[in-house]
Design a protein around this motif. Structure first.
Motif, PDB file in Angstrom:
ATOM      1  N   LEU A 293      59.365  49.838  32.932  1.00 43.49           N
ATOM      2  CA  LEU A 293      59.335  49.092  31.670  1.00 43.49           C
ATOM      3  C   LEU A 293      59.404  47.587  31.915  1.00 43.49           C
ATOM      4  CD1 LEU A 293      59.410  49.037  28.582  1.00 43.49           C
ATOM      5  CD2 LEU A 293      61.902  49.288  28.714  1.00 43.49           C
ATOM      6  N   VAL A 294      60.287  47.164  32.800  1.00 41.20           N
ATOM      7  CA  VAL A 294      60.430  45.730  33.092  1.00 41.20           C
ATOM      8  C   VAL A 294      59.139  45.164  33.665  1.00 41.20           C
ATOM      9  CG1 VAL A 294      61.610  44.066  34.575  1.00 41.20           C
ATOM     10  CG2 VAL A 294      62.922  45.800  33.352  1.00 41.20           C
ATOM     11  N   ASN A 295      58.524  45.877  34.607  1.00 33.97           N
ATOM     12  CA  ASN A 295      57.290  45.383  35.205  1.00 33.97           C
ATOM     13  C   ASN A 295      56.124  45.422  34.225  1.00 33.97           C
ATOM     14  OD1 ASN A 295      57.439  44.864  38.390  1.00 33.97           O
ATOM     15  ND2 ASN A 295      58.912  46.462  37.858  1.00 33.97           N
ATOM     16  N   THR A 296      56.141  46.353  33.272  1.00 30.03           N
ATOM     17  CA  THR A 296      55.113  46.358  32.234  1.00 30.03           C
ATOM     18  C   THR A 296      55.244  45.139  31.339  1.00 30.03           C
ATOM     19  OG1 THR A 296      55.056  48.791  32.234  1.00 30.03           O
ATOM     20  CG2 THR A 296      54.160  47.667  30.306  1.00 30.03           C
ATOM     21  N   VAL A 297      56.479  44.800  30.973  1.00 32.38           N
ATOM     22  CA  VAL A 297      56.705  43.595  30.169  1.00 32.38           C
ATOM     23  C   VAL A 297      56.254  42.354  30.928  1.00 32.38           C
ATOM     24  CG1 VAL A 297      58.493  42.150  29.123  1.00 32.38           C
ATOM     25  CG2 VAL A 297      58.579  44.637  28.856  1.00 32.38           C
ATOM     26  N   VAL A 298      56.528  42.312  32.221  1.00 28.00           N
ATOM     27  CA  VAL A 298      56.096  41.181  33.046  1.00 28.00           C
ATOM     28  C   VAL A 298      54.577  41.067  33.037  1.00 28.00           C
ATOM     29  CG1 VAL A 298      55.959  40.318  35.414  1.00 28.00           C
ATOM     30  CG2 VAL A 298      58.133  41.148  34.516  1.00 28.00           C
ATOM     31  N   ASP A 299      53.868  42.185  33.146  1.00 28.11           N
ATOM     32  CA  ASP A 299      52.409  42.160  33.100  1.00 28.11           C
ATOM     33  C   ASP A 299      51.897  41.625  31.769  1.00 28.11           C
ATOM     34  OD1 ASP A 299      52.187  43.100  35.637  1.00 28.11           O
ATOM     35  OD2 ASP A 299      51.726  45.169  35.089  1.00 28.11           O
ATOM     36  N   LEU A 300      52.561  41.997  30.678  1.00 31.48           N
ATOM     37  CA  LEU A 300      52.146  41.529  29.356  1.00 31.48           C
ATOM     38  C   LEU A 300      52.382  40.039  29.173  1.00 31.48           C
ATOM     39  CD1 LEU A 300      53.449  44.475  27.137  1.00 31.48           C
ATOM     40  CD2 LEU A 300      51.101  44.048  27.886  1.00 31.48           C
ATOM     41  N   LEU A 301      53.320  39.480  29.937  1.00 30.80           N
ATOM     42  CA  LEU A 301      53.621  38.051  29.820  1.00 30.80           C
ATOM     43  C   LEU A 301      52.603  37.182  30.546  1.00 30.80           C
ATOM     44  CD1 LEU A 301      57.503  37.995  30.265  1.00 30.80           C
ATOM     45  CD2 LEU A 301      56.215  37.625  28.162  1.00 30.80           C
ATOM     46  N   TYR A 302      51.866  37.759  31.496  1.00 31.56           N
ATOM     47  CA  TYR A 302      50.926  36.962  32.281  1.00 31.56           C
ATOM     48  C   TYR A 302      49.948  36.168  31.411  1.00 31.56           C
ATOM     49  CZ  TYR A 302      52.416  39.363  36.575  1.00 31.56           C
ATOM     50  OH  TYR A 302      53.145  39.846  37.630  1.00 31.56           O
ATOM     51  N   PRO A 303      49.214  36.825  30.477  1.00 32.53           N
ATOM     52  CA  PRO A 303      48.247  36.064  29.672  1.00 32.53           C
ATOM     53  C   PRO A 303      48.891  35.026  28.773  1.00 32.53           C
ATOM     54  CG  PRO A 303      47.811  38.428  29.561  1.00 32.53           C
ATOM     55  CD  PRO A 303      49.164  38.260  30.177  1.00 32.53           C
ATOM     56  N   LEU A 304      50.152  35.239  28.378  1.00 30.89           N
ATOM     57  CA  LEU A 304      50.820  34.270  27.518  1.00 30.89           C
ATOM     58  C   LEU A 304      51.179  32.995  28.267  1.00 30.89           C
ATOM     59  CD1 LEU A 304      53.253  36.666  25.600  1.00 30.89           C
ATOM     60  CD2 LEU A 304      50.999  35.829  24.874  1.00 30.89           C
ATOM     61  N   ILE A 305      51.395  33.124  29.573  1.00 33.27           N
ATOM     62  CA  ILE A 305      51.795  31.968  30.378  1.00 33.27           C
ATOM     63  C   ILE A 305      50.595  31.238  30.951  1.00 33.27           C
ATOM     64  CG2 ILE A 305      53.032  31.303  32.479  1.00 33.27           C
ATOM     65  CD1 ILE A 305      54.972  33.544  31.906  1.00 33.27           C
ATOM     66  N   ASP A 306      49.611  31.980  31.427  1.00 30.45           N
ATOM     67  CA  ASP A 306      48.445  31.380  32.074  1.00 30.45           C
ATOM     68  C   ASP A 306      47.214  31.593  31.182  1.00 30.45           C
ATOM     69  OD1 ASP A 306      46.459  30.441  33.699  1.00 30.45           O
ATOM     70  OD2 ASP A 306      47.204  31.416  35.508  1.00 30.45           O
ATOM     71  N   PRO A 307      46.709  30.555  30.521  1.00 32.78           N
ATOM     72  CA  PRO A 307      45.536  30.704  29.645  1.00 32.78           C
ATOM     73  C   PRO A 307      44.303  31.216  30.383  1.00 32.78           C
ATOM     74  CG  PRO A 307      46.604  28.572  29.323  1.00 32.78           C
ATOM     75  CD  PRO A 307      47.215  29.179  30.543  1.00 32.78           C
ATOM     76  N   ARG A 308      44.218  30.967  31.686  1.00 28.95           N
ATOM     77  CA  ARG A 308      43.045  31.428  32.434  1.00 28.95           C
ATOM     78  C   ARG A 308      42.952  32.948  32.441  1.00 28.95           C
ATOM     79  NH1 ARG A 308      44.461  28.311  37.859  1.00 28.95           N
ATOM     80  NH2 ARG A 308      46.441  29.279  37.265  1.00 28.95           N
ATOM     81  N   MET A 309      44.077  33.628  32.407  1.00 27.87           N
ATOM     82  CA  MET A 309      44.062  35.083  32.377  1.00 27.87           C
ATOM     83  C   MET A 309      43.593  35.596  31.026  1.00 27.87           C
ATOM     84  SD  MET A 309      47.444  36.136  34.562  1.00 27.87           S
ATOM     85  CE  MET A 309      46.777  37.778  34.811  1.00 27.87           C
ATOM     86  N   ARG A 310      43.918  34.876  29.950  1.00 24.04           N
ATOM     87  CA  ARG A 310      43.406  35.253  28.637  1.00 24.04           C
ATOM     88  C   ARG A 310      41.895  35.103  28.584  1.00 24.04           C
ATOM     89  NH1 ARG A 310      47.891  32.253  26.594  1.00 24.04           N
ATOM     90  NH2 ARG A 310      46.511  30.535  26.006  1.00 24.04           N
ATOM     91  N   GLU A 311      41.388  34.032  29.197  1.00 22.06           N
ATOM     92  CA  GLU A 311      39.945  33.822  29.201  1.00 22.06           C
ATOM     93  C   GLU A 311      39.230  34.903  29.996  1.00 22.06           C
ATOM     94  OE1 GLU A 311      39.436  29.958  30.773  1.00 22.06           O
ATOM     95  OE2 GLU A 311      40.359  28.912  29.046  1.00 22.06           O
ATOM     96  N   ARG A 312      39.803  35.302  31.151  1.00 19.02           N
ATOM     97  CA  ARG A 312      39.174  36.366  31.948  1.00 19.02           C
ATOM     98  C   ARG A 312      39.218  37.702  31.198  1.00 19.02           C
ATOM     99  NH1 ARG A 312      41.712  33.741  36.531  1.00 19.02           N
ATOM    100  NH2 ARG A 312      43.499  35.156  36.354  1.00 19.02           N
ATOM    101  N   ALA A 313      40.336  37.951  30.496  1.00 19.22           N
ATOM    102  CA  ALA A 313      40.427  39.195  29.737  1.00 19.22           C
ATOM    103  C   ALA A 313      39.406  39.231  28.608  1.00 19.22           C
ATOM    104  CB  ALA A 313      41.828  39.370  29.177  1.00 19.22           C
ATOM    105  N   ALA A 314      39.235  38.068  27.919  1.00 15.88           N
ATOM    106  CA  ALA A 314      38.254  38.013  26.845  1.00 15.88           C
ATOM    107  C   ALA A 314      36.838  38.174  27.365  1.00 15.88           C
ATOM    108  CB  ALA A 314      38.405  36.686  26.083  1.00 15.88           C
ATOM    109  N   THR A 315      36.546  37.567  28.520  1.00 21.38           N
ATOM    110  CA  THR A 315      35.221  37.703  29.116  1.00 21.38           C
ATOM    111  C   THR A 315      34.938  39.149  29.507  1.00 21.38           C
ATOM    112  OG1 THR A 315      35.356  35.447  29.975  1.00 21.38           O
ATOM    113  CG2 THR A 315      33.715  36.902  30.963  1.00 21.38           C
ATOM    114  N   GLY A 316      35.958  39.813  30.081  1.00 17.63           N
ATOM    115  CA  GLY A 316      35.791  41.207  30.465  1.00 17.63           C
ATOM    116  C   GLY A 316      35.587  42.090  29.256  1.00 17.63           C
ATOM    117  N   ALA A 317      36.264  41.800  28.127  1.00 15.75           N
ATOM    118  CA  ALA A 317      36.114  42.606  26.927  1.00 15.75           C
ATOM    119  C   ALA A 317      34.707  42.450  26.341  1.00 15.75           C
ATOM    120  CB  ALA A 317      37.164  42.219  25.900  1.00 15.75           C
ATOM    121  N   ARG A 318      34.145  41.231  26.387  1.00 18.52           N
ATOM    122  CA  ARG A 318      32.795  41.027  25.859  1.00 18.52           C
ATOM    123  C   ARG A 318      31.748  41.760  26.680  1.00 18.52           C
ATOM    124  NH1 ARG A 318      34.775  35.683  24.985  1.00 18.52           N
ATOM    125  NH2 ARG A 318      33.874  35.009  26.960  1.00 18.52           N
ATOM    126  N   ARG A 319      31.998  41.844  27.992  1.00 15.19           N
ATOM    127  CA  ARG A 319      31.053  42.552  28.854  1.00 15.19           C
ATOM    128  C   ARG A 319      31.071  44.064  28.622  1.00 15.19           C
ATOM    129  NH1 ARG A 319      32.022  39.405  34.623  1.00 15.19           N
ATOM    130  NH2 ARG A 319      31.171  37.385  33.970  1.00 15.19           N
TER     131      ARG A 319
END
Length: 319
Positions: A293-319
């Motif tokens: 559970l703790v490591n899952t929460v940590v994974d969910l925090l990644y995009p909130l801290i680093d905007p570049r990860m949000r951009e990669r996730a959005a690009t992957g979703a569009r593809r």
């Protein structure tokens, strides 16, 4: 199927496999230990006291101890899937009730130790990153703390602050002062590892071009580190923090025993010693679930801290 849904399903599958692996390894490891669980059920522990063969036969039949080991395991998994953690051999109470009673002290200890480790590592890394002499001094101290056994560190803290200075109590008294020693004992080695990771990440971030741009605007070294470099260095730090939480749970067993505190760690040690198999498996299962559970929460925090990860996730979703 979207990338987000696939990621959630994959995380769920990995978590279930991890939990199953923890239960399987613990179950078979305990049954390979010399000794008959029937004696623990009858209150004899590992001692082969004078108990009639008829009584032992009844207990073994009642608890399916005379069945093949694989059959016992399948029966246990069936009960586990129905939400039944079993009954303690030694205390003759539902295992779930024992876990609820002991979870509070361990949770308080782990949370306070985590907060102390995070504060110490953040302050230490920010003050020493990019500074050669402070970094060398800090690295030497981190090496000592990270390589010091938790049991020995706790003993030294007790000797100095309780025996010599008489500042804090040794034995748990149920108040906040009794929590200081165990929390500090757990926090110091964890803070040393976190500090090493964060300072290295900060040193790498401070060499990036955006730092030169920030300094050209008149920002001081501390402002650049906190406002710009820290966010770029946070991902490795959070990853290590998630893994370190598992070390905190493991260290709780030693710390709670050393300081005579109640908790899941001490319950685990006592249950292993008395061959109380249902309790041991349940504590391992709960600890593994909390770690996941703790490591899952940590994974969910990644995009909130680093905007570049949000951009990669959005690009992957569009593809």
């Amino acid at each position: 199927m979207s990338a987000a849904v696939w990621r959630v399903l994959r995380r769920l599958g990995v978590s279930l496999v991890t939990l199953l692996g923890a239960v399987t390894l613990t179950f078979f490891a305990l049954r390979l230990v010399p000794g008959d669980p029937a004696f623990a059920i009858l209150g004899a522990g590992r001692q082969q006291v004078d108990i009639s063969p008829e009584v032992l036969a009844v207990v073994r039949e009642q608890y399916h101890l005379d069945d093949p080991l694989i059959v016992q395991f399948v029966l246990y998994l069936g009960r586990l899937l129905s939400g039944d953690l079993g009954t303690s051999y030694v205390q003759e109470q539902p295992v779930s009730a024992l876990l609820v009673a002991q979870a509070g002290p361990t949770l308080a200890l782990a949370l306070l130790a985590t907060v102390l480790a995070v504060v110490l590592s953040l302050v230490g890394a920010v003050l020493t990153a990019g500074r050669r002499l402070p970094s060398w001094i800090s690295s030497a101290l981190e090496l000592v703390l990270a390589s010091t056994p938790v049991f020995w560190l706790g003993f030294v803290l007790m000797l100095v602050f309780s025996v010599w200075l008489r500042a804090l109590p040794i034995i748990d008294g149920g108040d906040l002062r009794s929590l200081v020693f165990p929390a500090v004992t757990l926090a110091l080695p964890t803070a040393a590892l976190l500090l090493q990771v964060l300072r290295q990440s900060l040193d790498d971030a401070l060499e990036q071009p955006f730092v030169l741009t920030a300094r050209s605007r008149g920002l001081g070294g501390l402002s650049v580190t906190v406002r710009h470099a820290l966010r770029h260095a946070a991902i490795p730090y959070l990853t290590m923090l998630g893994f370190s939480f598992g070390a905190l749970l493991g260290g709780a067993a030693i710390t709670e025993t050393l300081f005579s505190r109640p908790g899941l760690g001490r319950l685990l040690v006592e249950s292993v010693a008395s061959q109380d198999i249902p309790v041991v498996i349940a504590v391992v299962l709960v600890s593994t679930a909390v770690f996941i559970l703790v490591n899952t929460v940590v994974d969910l925090l990644y995009p909130l801290i680093d905007p570049r990860m949000r951009e990669r996730a959005a690009t992957g979703a569009r593809r």
